[in-house]
Design a protein around this motif. Structure first.
Motif, mmCIF file in Angstrom:
data_model
loop_
_atom_site.group_PDB
_atom_site.id
_atom_site.type_symbol
_atom_site.label_atom_id
_atom_site.label_comp_id
_atom_site.label_asym_id
_atom_site.label_seq_id
_atom_site.Cartn_x
_atom_site.Cartn_y
_atom_site.Cartn_z
ATOM 1 N N CYS A 173 -29.244 -1.652 10.445
ATOM 2 C CA CYS A 173 -30.657 -1.363 10.620
ATOM 3 C C CYS A 173 -31.100 -0.259 9.670
ATOM 4 O O CYS A 173 -30.416 0.740 9.514
ATOM 5 C CB CYS A 173 -30.901 -0.931 12.063
ATOM 6 N N LYS A 175 -34.355 0.898 10.044
ATOM 7 C CA LYS A 175 -35.647 1.269 10.603
ATOM 8 C C LYS A 175 -35.693 2.725 11.087
ATOM 9 O O LYS A 175 -36.746 3.329 11.152
ATOM 10 C CB LYS A 175 -36.012 0.334 11.760
ATOM 11 N N PHE A 176 -34.570 3.233 11.502
ATOM 12 C CA PHE A 176 -34.484 4.638 11.923
ATOM 13 C C PHE A 176 -35.531 5.032 12.958
ATOM 14 O O PHE A 176 -36.280 6.006 12.771
ATOM 15 C CB PHE A 176 -34.523 5.583 10.713
ATOM 16 N N CYS A 177 -35.619 4.298 14.031
ATOM 17 C CA CYS A 177 -36.385 4.773 15.182
ATOM 18 C C CYS A 177 -35.784 6.117 15.585
ATOM 19 O O CYS A 177 -34.560 6.279 15.546
ATOM 20 C CB CYS A 177 -36.288 3.784 16.331
ATOM 21 N N PHE A 179 -35.114 7.638 18.180
ATOM 22 C CA PHE A 179 -34.242 7.785 19.353
ATOM 23 C C PHE A 179 -32.879 7.130 19.153
ATOM 24 O O PHE A 179 -31.993 7.266 19.982
ATOM 25 C CB PHE A 179 -34.897 7.163 20.600
ATOM 26 N N CYS A 180 -32.681 6.374 18.066
ATOM 27 C CA CYS A 180 -31.637 5.339 18.041
ATOM 28 C C CYS A 180 -30.457 5.652 17.132
ATOM 29 O O CYS A 180 -30.626 6.119 16.008
ATOM 30 C CB CYS A 180 -32.275 4.026 17.618
ATOM 31 N N VAL A 182 -28.226 3.260 16.145
ATOM 32 C CA VAL A 182 -27.711 2.054 15.487
ATOM 33 C C VAL A 182 -27.629 2.163 13.958
ATOM 34 O O VAL A 182 -26.630 1.754 13.359
ATOM 35 C CB VAL A 182 -28.501 0.799 15.936
ATOM 36 N N PRO A 183 -28.642 2.739 13.277
ATOM 37 C CA PRO A 183 -28.506 2.846 11.819
ATOM 38 C C PRO A 183 -27.271 3.656 11.402
ATOM 39 O O PRO A 183 -26.739 3.453 10.303
ATOM 40 C CB PRO A 183 -29.799 3.560 11.389
ATOM 41 N N GLN A 217 -29.141 -6.999 14.586
ATOM 42 C CA GLN A 217 -29.906 -5.848 15.110
ATOM 43 C C GLN A 217 -31.386 -6.014 14.809
ATOM 44 O O GLN A 217 -32.233 -5.586 15.568
ATOM 45 C CB GLN A 217 -29.424 -4.541 14.482
ATOM 46 N N ASN A 218 -31.672 -6.631 13.669
ATOM 47 C CA ASN A 218 -33.044 -6.957 13.280
ATOM 48 C C ASN A 218 -32.993 -8.347 12.699
ATOM 49 O O ASN A 218 -33.099 -8.546 11.500
ATOM 50 C CB ASN A 218 -33.562 -5.973 12.225
ATOM 51 N N HIS A 250 -37.587 -7.425 15.359
ATOM 52 C CA HIS A 250 -38.432 -6.239 15.280
ATOM 53 C C HIS A 250 -39.878 -6.694 15.056
ATOM 54 O O HIS A 250 -40.113 -7.578 14.223
ATOM 55 C CB HIS A 250 -37.979 -5.337 14.128
ATOM 56 N N GLN A 277 -40.940 -1.020 23.246
ATOM 57 C CA GLN A 277 -40.463 0.334 23.608
ATOM 58 C C GLN A 277 -41.474 1.145 24.399
ATOM 59 O O GLN A 277 -41.114 1.833 25.357
ATOM 60 C CB GLN A 277 -39.992 1.159 22.395
ATOM 61 N N ARG A 289 -41.720 3.691 15.096
ATOM 62 C CA ARG A 289 -41.550 2.255 15.303
ATOM 63 C C ARG A 289 -42.260 1.410 14.241
ATOM 64 O O ARG A 289 -42.045 0.201 14.169
ATOM 65 C CB ARG A 289 -42.079 1.865 16.691
#
Ligand code: SAH
Ligand code: SF4
Ligand code: F3S
Length: 458
Positions: A173, A175-177, A179-180, A182-183, A217-218, A250, A277, A289
């Motif tokens: 990912c 996107k770098f939300c 809170f996340c 995953v990246p 993930q996306n 996404h 979200q 987001r």
């Protein structure tokens, strides 16, 4: 870095020396990506001469495929290790492999906190599991490399059996939300080449799969030489494949061609998991987001214009830093406005290293609890309404597993509802035509239409 020699780090000797290995068990936590990876780690171990065990208690190698998304998920690794390291009746203990996103995020810390762990391997490096297990004879082996050459090129053929299969098409990912994790645990977005995916899908169908869920993930950011919509179109041409799904998408990547595919491709199921979200554009901005409440709703309008019956699902976080009662009211109102068939909701969990962890105005735990309870009540009410509204529909279900009562089977409708049915003579993996006759919060009841009963009785 290249090659396992450079990547495998040998750490301090673990005190107990593990027994010779032969049978493995992979325990999966977390998302569908991990379900796929767990299956593939099984394939890797089988190709290396090991055999599957029925449970962790019977296994010589136990792989814990971990999830780092929320604190509670991550802590499960340590409680499992605590159980596994206790000597069995014969004095032995299994070789313990910590895999997945916790291994990636805090591999070195695992080594310190849990010395019994023999192998630490990240989600992008598990094709090297056999070499790591050999290196772990008497010492800990760790590989949390994110290799440039993707693991998929090194994995053995799939051994998957069964009517429904996952197929990872995209990983990572960008996107770098805020809170996340995953990246950081899965690296940047990378798509597998379409030709490899079509070949894997053909093998799955040849082995009996009638449904394939494309995962990433996306997943809708897929770009392996074609778009996700084009890939779906190619897979829809496979005879024997009846259902195609994809997850997780996404909102930013819902392209026109993917929306059009929902109208044009009958094998593409009318279901979309599209996490929003929060219903508050102010909070969405703080989450990074890249969509607003309005743009999200506009995407759903475009979808419903071409596929009116599409079932929607989402993810929600309550108690993101700075979330006020008014922001939360926006989340409740978007749930009502969208009419989700189902949705997943979580209390915001602070993740070290992510921007939101250091934001001011962290929401107290008690407030998160209370908001989560209200949100879950709204989601459950929406799911019940969706299931009740489907009563009277004639549709097909794919039988997946036995039900609770003798004679009962559970299948999935196109809208991913669990349908409870009794069909004498039917088998798991059958696609049967049913009428939906009752709706509940988590399931519907269905009865087979008569031609199926005749076929089943024949
Ligand atoms: N890539 C997907 C989902 C990733 S994780 C997406 O963008 O939608 C799955 C879900 O876990 C997220 O949708 C989010 O709702 C939740 N989640 C992620 N990080 C979280 C955190 N720090 N606290 C609580 N929930 C979180
Ligand atoms: Fe996490 Fe956001 Fe990427 Fe989803 S899009 S994996 S929530 S950073
Ligand atoms: Fe968890 Fe990793 Fe999936 S953190 S949600 S297993 S990508």
């Amino acid at each position: 870095m290249t090659g396992s020699a450079a990547a495998a780090m040998l750490a301090a000797s673990s005190s107990e020396s593990p027994p010779p290995v032969s049978r493995y068990f992979v325990k999966s936590f977390g998302c569908q990506m991990n379900v796929y990876d767990s299956e593939r780690m099984g394939d890797v171990l089988a190709a290396d001469g090991h055999a599957p065990a029925d449970s962790a208690a019977d296994a010589d190698i136990v792989v814990l495929n971990t999830c780092h998304i929320r604190e509670k998920a991550a802590e499960k690794l340590y409680s499992d290790i605590g159980r596994l390291r206790k000597p069995r009746a014969d004095g032995s203990r299994p070789v313990i492999v910590a895999a997945g996103c916790v291994a990636q995020a805090e591999g070195a810390e695992i080594g310190r906190r849990a010395p019994a762990v023999d192998v630490i391997v990240g989600p992008l490096a598990y094709h090297r599991l056999p070499a790591l297990l050999r290196a772990a004879q008497g010492a800990r082996a760790m590989d949390t490399d994110m290799p440039a050459s993707p693991k998929f090129d090194h994995l053995p053929a799939r051994r998957h059996q069964g009517a429904s299969a996952f197929l990872t098409v995209q990983e990572g990912c960008d996107k770098f939300c805020t809170f996340c994790v995953v990246p950081y645990t899965r690296g940047g977005e990378a798509s597998r080449p379409a030709a490899a995916l079509i070949a894997e899908a053909e093998a799955l169908v040849a082995a009996g799969a009638v449904e394939i869920t494309l995962i990433g993930q996306n997943v809708n950011a897929y770009a392996g030489g074609m778009s996700l919509a084009q890939l779906i179109e190619r897979l829809a041409a496979l005879p024997g494949l009846h259902r195609i799904r994809y997850t997780t998408s996404h909102p930013r990547d819902m392209g026109d061609d993917l929306i059009a595919a929902h109208a044009a491709i009958p094998k593409l199921m009318p279901y979309l998991h599209l996490p929003v979200q929060s219903g508050s554009s102010r909070i969405l901005k703080a989450m990074n987001r890249a969509h607003t409440r309005q743009s999200y709703l506009a995407t759903l309008d475009r979808l419903r214009a071409v596929r009116a019956d599409i079932a929607l699902s989402g993810d929600f976080i309550v108690g993101f830093p700075g979330e006020t009662e008014a922001d939360f009211a926006d989340t409740l109102s978007i749930v009502a406005e969208v009419g989700y068939a189902q949705a997943y909701s979580f209390k915001y969990s602070r993740r070290p290293g992510t921007p939101a962890d250091t934001m001011a105005d962290q929401v107290p735990e008690a407030v998160k609890e209370e908001r989560l309870a209200r949100l879950q009540a709204a989601i459950t009410a929406g799911a019940l309404a969706f299931n009740l509204a489907s009563v009277g529909r004639r549709t097909q279900i794919l039988l997946e597993r036995p039900g609770r009562k003798p004679g009962q089977l559970i299948g999935k409708t196109p809208w991913l509802q669990s349908a409870v049915v009794e069909v004498p003579g039917a088998r798991i993996g059958d696609l049967i035509t049913v009428d939906i006759v009752a709706g509940h919060e988590n399931s519907v009841e269905a009865v087979p239409v008569s031609p199926v009963q005749e076929r089943a009785a024949a």
